[in-house]
Design an enzyme around this catalytic site. Sequence first.
Site, PDB file in Angstrom:
ATOM      1  N   GLY A 149      34.176-104.376  -8.093  1.00 29.23           N
ATOM      2  CA  GLY A 149      33.129-103.531  -7.648  1.00 29.23           C
ATOM      3  C   GLY A 149      32.325-103.576  -6.410  1.00 29.23           C
ATOM      4  O   GLY A 149      32.292-105.040  -6.232  1.00 29.23           O
TER       5      GLY A 149
ATOM      6  N   GLY B  52      36.939-105.192 -11.268  1.00 28.08           N
ATOM      7  CA  GLY B  52      37.579-104.032 -11.014  1.00 28.08           C
ATOM      8  C   GLY B  52      38.932-103.839 -10.466  1.00 28.08           C
ATOM      9  O   GLY B  52      39.646-103.258 -10.891  1.00 28.08           O
TER      10      GLY B  52
ATOM     11  N   GLU C 187      32.622-112.511 -14.521  1.00 24.94           N
ATOM     12  CA  GLU C 187      31.394-111.931 -14.710  1.00 24.94           C
ATOM     13  C   GLU C 187      30.182-112.663 -15.271  1.00 24.94           C
ATOM     14  O   GLU C 187      29.029-112.250 -14.915  1.00 24.94           O
ATOM     15  CB  GLU C 187      31.541-110.151 -15.752  1.00 24.94           C
ATOM     16  CG  GLU C 187      32.329-109.272 -14.998  1.00 24.94           C
ATOM     17  CD  GLU C 187      33.886-109.605 -14.837  1.00 24.94           C
ATOM     18  OE1 GLU C 187      34.573-108.618 -14.257  1.00 24.94           O
ATOM     19  OE2 GLU C 187      34.436-110.506 -15.297  1.00 24.94           O
TER      20      GLU C 187
ATOM     21  N   ASP D 123      34.417-106.208 -17.975  1.00 24.56           N
ATOM     22  CA  ASP D 123      34.324-104.815 -18.297  1.00 24.56           C
ATOM     23  C   ASP D 123      35.799-104.227 -17.773  1.00 24.56           C
ATOM     24  O   ASP D 123      36.862-105.084 -17.503  1.00 24.56           O
ATOM     25  CB  ASP D 123      33.160-104.142 -17.634  1.00 24.56           C
ATOM     26  CG  ASP D 123      33.273-104.053 -16.183  1.00 24.56           C
ATOM     27  OD1 ASP D 123      33.603-104.940 -15.780  1.00 24.56           O
ATOM     28  OD2 ASP D 123      32.468-102.919 -15.826  1.00 24.56           O
TER      29      ASP D 123
END
Length: 343
Positions: A63, A111, A134, A142
């Site tokens: 992201g 992402g 992360e 995620d």
Amino acid sequence: MSVDFVVHSGIGHITLNRPKALNALDHAMVLAITEHLDRWRHDPAVRAVLIEGAGDRGLCAGGDIRSIYEDARTGGTASLAFWADEYRMNAAISRYPKPYIALMDGVVMGGGVGVSAHGRHRVVTERTKIAMPEVGIGFAPDVGGTYLLSRAPGQAGTHLALTGAAVGGADAIHCGLADHYVPSDRLPDLLDALATRTPDEAIRTVTEPAPPSPLAAAQGWIDHCYAPDTVEEILDRLRDGGEAAIAAAKEIEQKSPTSLKVTLRALRKAMTLPDLETVLAQEYRTSHRALRTAELVEGIRAQIIDKDRAPRWSPATLAEVGDDLVDSYFADLGADEWDGGSR
């Protein structure tokens, strides 16, 4: 627009087109991809979908971290809207009724895993580097990452999540993050074959046996060291292990103590949850909580903004991260809960 859409020879072709940013996803890109997937779902001119990244560095680095940093630093909510729509896109990819082909060539992080590893045909090459890093920025995996990693063989997924280590194509196949190994110089041949053949047939014309997986060879010590349900016990076992285990411990010791504990619990809980959507709802809770912490701001500052690689984590040690703090990442969000695959 930072993403291109073309339909040719029955293939809906998606190209992430931010090569200078390693094709990092922003909110507009996510919404555009979702819109086209919805449109192509019922379009008889589209028999399969393919996604790749522009440039020669990779599919997608994740992201737009700088935007998330500004949002977290100023108490904004734009990241929450971005994640909600991104996770809907991930869910839509996982259940897409037409063949979905992801070319996971080069860097595939965060992402980027979300737009590829939930697809039906996941192609890696000798240049593939896949990671969910992360914990190094005060966050937790995620985009369905905890769903995928919790279902990897043995404790391989726990190792990847807690170290944030990047792995190659062979390891990605071993971990269930990919399906097919294709040399990067054969990718143009794959695109040509897709014009006249089914995805299964086209992939068979270019796929080769993957090299041996280093993670598979290390499965013995990985399964032993990562079996405990606390990060402290995992580190104790790693420190008592061989050279590779000790190196993994040193990597983990640099990460956010809070993120490590949240990530381990998220993985263990994800193993018991029934489907991707349920896990995405859990990840939305942990992401929602992380956005309101100084941990995420400090992690991104150290790794992306100032690049001093010296984050000042708070709490600074695993011992200071109590169960109540970890619990808060999984608390019910009430009206703010992620609403599943609906729009």
